[in-house]
Design a protein around this motif. Structure first.
Motif, PDB file in Angstrom:
ATOM      1  N   GLU A  39      74.540  -7.920 136.451  1.00  0.00           N
ATOM      2  CA  GLU A  39      75.786  -7.242 135.666  1.00  0.00           C
ATOM      3  C   GLU A  39      75.065  -6.088 134.647  1.00  0.00           C
ATOM      4  OE1 GLU A  39      79.027  -9.671 135.149  1.00  0.00           O
ATOM      5  OE2 GLU A  39      79.280  -9.985 137.335  1.00  0.00           O
ATOM      6  N   ALA A  40      74.125  -6.201 134.135  1.00  0.00           N
ATOM      7  CA  ALA A  40      73.516  -5.421 133.056  1.00  0.00           C
ATOM      8  C   ALA A  40      73.174  -4.161 133.572  1.00  0.00           C
ATOM      9  CB  ALA A  40      72.172  -6.154 132.536  1.00  0.00           C
ATOM     10  N   GLU A  41      73.042  -3.032 132.609  1.00  0.00           N
ATOM     11  CA  GLU A  41      73.009  -1.684 133.114  1.00  0.00           C
ATOM     12  C   GLU A  41      71.624  -1.771 133.916  1.00  0.00           C
ATOM     13  OE1 GLU A  41      73.297   0.943 129.620  1.00  0.00           O
ATOM     14  OE2 GLU A  41      75.569   0.112 129.122  1.00  0.00           O
ATOM     15  N   SER A  42      70.661  -2.406 133.177  1.00  0.00           N
ATOM     16  CA  SER A  42      69.277  -2.129 134.023  1.00  0.00           C
ATOM     17  C   SER A  42      68.719  -3.574 134.195  1.00  0.00           C
ATOM     18  CB  SER A  42      68.151  -1.493 133.608  1.00  0.00           C
ATOM     19  OG  SER A  42      68.273  -2.077 131.882  1.00  0.00           O
ATOM     20  N   PRO A  43      69.574  -4.229 135.472  1.00  0.00           N
ATOM     21  CA  PRO A  43      69.255  -5.642 135.579  1.00  0.00           C
ATOM     22  C   PRO A  43      67.842  -6.029 135.744  1.00  0.00           C
ATOM     23  CG  PRO A  43      70.040  -4.801 137.476  1.00  0.00           C
ATOM     24  CD  PRO A  43      70.265  -3.720 136.437  1.00  0.00           C
ATOM     25  N   ILE A  44      67.308  -7.301 135.375  1.00  0.00           N
ATOM     26  CA  ILE A  44      66.008  -7.842 135.373  1.00  0.00           C
ATOM     27  C   ILE A  44      65.886  -8.344 136.868  1.00  0.00           C
ATOM     28  CG2 ILE A  44      64.288  -9.362 134.552  1.00  0.00           C
ATOM     29  CD1 ILE A  44      65.966  -9.346 132.076  1.00  0.00           C
ATOM     30  N   ARG A  45      64.964  -7.933 137.500  1.00  0.00           N
ATOM     31  CA  ARG A  45      64.541  -8.408 138.868  1.00  0.00           C
ATOM     32  C   ARG A  45      64.295  -9.765 138.823  1.00  0.00           C
ATOM     33  NH1 ARG A  45      60.507  -4.331 141.285  1.00  0.00           N
ATOM     34  NH2 ARG A  45      59.521  -4.687 139.297  1.00  0.00           N
ATOM     35  N   GLY A  46      64.881 -10.391 139.745  1.00  0.00           N
ATOM     36  CA  GLY A  46      64.429 -12.156 139.821  1.00  0.00           C
ATOM     37  C   GLY A  46      65.371 -12.902 138.843  1.00  0.00           C
ATOM     38  N   ALA A  47      66.515 -12.168 138.382  1.00  0.00           N
ATOM     39  CA  ALA A  47      67.080 -13.053 137.219  1.00  0.00           C
ATOM     40  C   ALA A  47      67.907 -13.808 138.308  1.00  0.00           C
ATOM     41  CB  ALA A  47      67.998 -11.930 136.338  1.00  0.00           C
ATOM     42  N   ILE A  48      68.421 -14.868 137.455  1.00  0.00           N
ATOM     43  CA  ILE A  48      69.247 -15.808 138.495  1.00  0.00           C
ATOM     44  C   ILE A  48      70.767 -15.416 138.024  1.00  0.00           C
ATOM     45  CG2 ILE A  48      70.372 -18.215 138.572  1.00  0.00           C
ATOM     46  CD1 ILE A  48      67.336 -19.316 137.164  1.00  0.00           C
ATOM     47  N   ASP A  49      71.466 -15.294 139.141  1.00  0.00           N
ATOM     48  CA  ASP A  49      72.856 -14.896 139.272  1.00  0.00           C
ATOM     49  C   ASP A  49      73.780 -16.012 138.651  1.00  0.00           C
ATOM     50  OD1 ASP A  49      75.173 -13.492 139.542  1.00  0.00           O
ATOM     51  OD2 ASP A  49      75.264 -13.509 141.768  1.00  0.00           O
ATOM     52  N   LEU A  50      74.346 -15.932 137.508  1.00  0.00           N
ATOM     53  CA  LEU A  50      74.875 -17.025 136.918  1.00  0.00           C
ATOM     54  C   LEU A  50      76.459 -17.229 137.211  1.00  0.00           C
ATOM     55  CD1 LEU A  50      73.391 -17.236 133.362  1.00  0.00           C
ATOM     56  CD2 LEU A  50      72.707 -18.557 135.223  1.00  0.00           C
ATOM     57  N   ASP A  51      76.962 -15.933 137.625  1.00  0.00           N
ATOM     58  CA  ASP A  51      78.253 -16.170 137.980  1.00  0.00           C
ATOM     59  C   ASP A  51      78.735 -16.233 139.354  1.00  0.00           C
ATOM     60  OD1 ASP A  51      77.473 -13.556 138.547  1.00  0.00           O
ATOM     61  OD2 ASP A  51      78.903 -12.441 137.323  1.00  0.00           O
ATOM     62  N   ASP A  52      77.856 -16.323 140.143  1.00  0.00           N
ATOM     63  CA  ASP A  52      77.878 -16.546 141.853  1.00  0.00           C
ATOM     64  C   ASP A  52      79.038 -15.547 142.393  1.00  0.00           C
ATOM     65  OD1 ASP A  52      76.224 -18.775 141.807  1.00  0.00           O
ATOM     66  OD2 ASP A  52      77.782 -20.400 141.054  1.00  0.00           O
ATOM     67  N   ASP A  53      78.877 -14.496 142.238  1.00  0.00           N
ATOM     68  CA  ASP A  53      79.656 -13.300 142.647  1.00  0.00           C
ATOM     69  C   ASP A  53      79.080 -12.519 143.720  1.00  0.00           C
ATOM     70  OD1 ASP A  53      78.390 -12.061 140.813  1.00  0.00           O
ATOM     71  OD2 ASP A  53      80.308 -10.791 139.978  1.00  0.00           O
ATOM     72  N   GLY A  54      77.813 -12.898 143.807  1.00  0.00           N
ATOM     73  CA  GLY A  54      76.933 -12.238 144.832  1.00  0.00           C
ATOM     74  C   GLY A  54      76.026 -10.911 143.979  1.00  0.00           C
ATOM     75  N   THR A  55      75.166 -10.183 144.708  1.00  0.00           N
ATOM     76  CA  THR A  55      74.630  -9.156 144.105  1.00  0.00           C
ATOM     77  C   THR A  55      75.424  -8.070 144.126  1.00  0.00           C
ATOM     78  OG1 THR A  55      73.816  -8.448 146.391  1.00  0.00           O
ATOM     79  CG2 THR A  55      72.246 -10.024 145.203  1.00  0.00           C
ATOM     80  N   PRO A  56      75.024  -6.854 143.233  1.00  0.00           N
ATOM     81  CA  PRO A  56      75.914  -5.603 143.199  1.00  0.00           C
ATOM     82  C   PRO A  56      76.161  -5.214 144.499  1.00  0.00           C
ATOM     83  CG  PRO A  56      74.171  -5.720 141.514  1.00  0.00           C
ATOM     84  CD  PRO A  56      74.125  -7.098 142.613  1.00  0.00           C
ATOM     85  N   ALA A  57      75.118  -5.177 145.645  1.00  0.00           N
ATOM     86  CA  ALA A  57      75.170  -4.668 146.836  1.00  0.00           C
ATOM     87  C   ALA A  57      76.263  -5.589 147.645  1.00  0.00           C
ATOM     88  CB  ALA A  57      73.790  -4.674 147.586  1.00  0.00           C
ATOM     89  N   GLN A  58      76.454  -6.594 147.519  1.00  0.00           N
ATOM     90  CA  GLN A  58      77.342  -7.780 148.331  1.00  0.00           C
ATOM     91  C   GLN A  58      78.737  -7.343 147.672  1.00  0.00           C
ATOM     92  OE1 GLN A  58      75.576 -11.403 147.298  1.00  0.00           O
ATOM     93  NE2 GLN A  58      74.429 -11.536 149.294  1.00  0.00           N
ATOM     94  N   ARG A  59      78.589  -7.209 146.455  1.00  0.00           N
ATOM     95  CA  ARG A  59      80.097  -6.878 145.667  1.00  0.00           C
ATOM     96  C   ARG A  59      80.414  -5.609 146.276  1.00  0.00           C
ATOM     97  NH1 ARG A  59      77.458  -9.126 141.009  1.00  0.00           N
ATOM     98  NH2 ARG A  59      77.603  -6.909 140.181  1.00  0.00           N
ATOM     99  N   GLU A  60      79.605  -4.622 146.439  1.00  0.00           N
ATOM    100  CA  GLU A  60      80.169  -3.233 146.759  1.00  0.00           C
ATOM    101  C   GLU A  60      80.560  -3.255 148.494  1.00  0.00           C
ATOM    102  OE1 GLU A  60      78.030   1.023 147.280  1.00  0.00           O
ATOM    103  OE2 GLU A  60      77.821   0.102 145.511  1.00  0.00           O
ATOM    104  N   ALA A  61      79.865  -3.996 149.027  1.00  0.00           N
ATOM    105  CA  ALA A  61      80.143  -4.010 150.563  1.00  0.00           C
ATOM    106  C   ALA A  61      81.507  -4.835 150.608  1.00  0.00           C
ATOM    107  CB  ALA A  61      79.116  -4.847 151.360  1.00  0.00           C
TER     108      ALA A  61
END
Length: 184
Positions: free
Chosen positions: A139-161
């Motif tokens: 959820e950062a402006e420029s996220p770090i690739r490979g960072a662990i998703d701590l809030d379990d809401d999916g990736t930004p692409a999954q949330r957009e879909a």
């Protein structure tokens, strides 16, 4: 010239020579520089103690007025012991270095230099980016690739879909209610 001035001059020369020798790459020169620096510190402590008479009395006059303070003498004794211990350690390091490498001077390791240069470039790159980082890496402006998703809401692409599917469902529900003649 008075005796304290000569001692101050000698202390300054010992400090200067000791620091100069400690900046060399030869371990033997570092050892000699450390010894000179230790002696300069001992002279500094003795000079700051000032003058005084010995702590001896005649048995009649027991006042301590004018006697030398024993604390600087104890500090010099302690400094001598510490200097001796570190000198022994440096001698052991020099001996071990000579036995292993047959050299007294330290050389730069190419791999260490490469790691240092890479770290410096990485730190400059991190310092130059201007982004808002959060504990939720995606959820950062420029996220770090490979960072662990701590809030379990999916990736930004999954949330957009998921948001698109919800919008399509809502619009289809609205169309269905309009066909029946009901108002939402």
């Amino acid at each position: 010239m008075s005796l304290p001035f000569i001692m101050v001059l000698a202390m300054g020369v010992l400090f200067a020579c000791g620091i100069y020798l400690m900046l060399e790459r030869s371990l033997t020169r570092v050892l000699l520089g450390f010894i000179l620096l230790g002696n300069a510190v001992n002279l500094l402590i003795v000079l700051t103690a000032g003058r005084g008479r010995p702590p001896l009395t005649d048995g009649k006059n027991l006042s301590t007025e004018g006697m030398s303070d024993p604390l600087p003498q104890a500090l010099v004794l302690t400094a001598i012991v510490i200097t001796f211990a570190v000198t022994a350690f440096l001698l052991a390091m020099i001996y071990r270095s000579w036995r292993l490498v047959r050299a007294d001077s330290l050389q730069d390791d190419a791999a260490d230099l490469q790691v240092a240069i890479t770290k410096m470039i990485d730190s400059e790159a991190e310092a130059s980016t201007d982004y808002d980082d959060t504990e939720f890496g995606d959820e950062a402006e420029s996220p770090i690739r490979g960072a662990i998703d701590l809030d379990d809401d999916g990736t930004p692409a999954q949330r957009e879909a998921a948001a698109d599917r919800t919008e399509e469902k809502r619009s289809s529900d609205e169309r269905g209610t309009e066909e029946k003649g009901e108002r939402p």
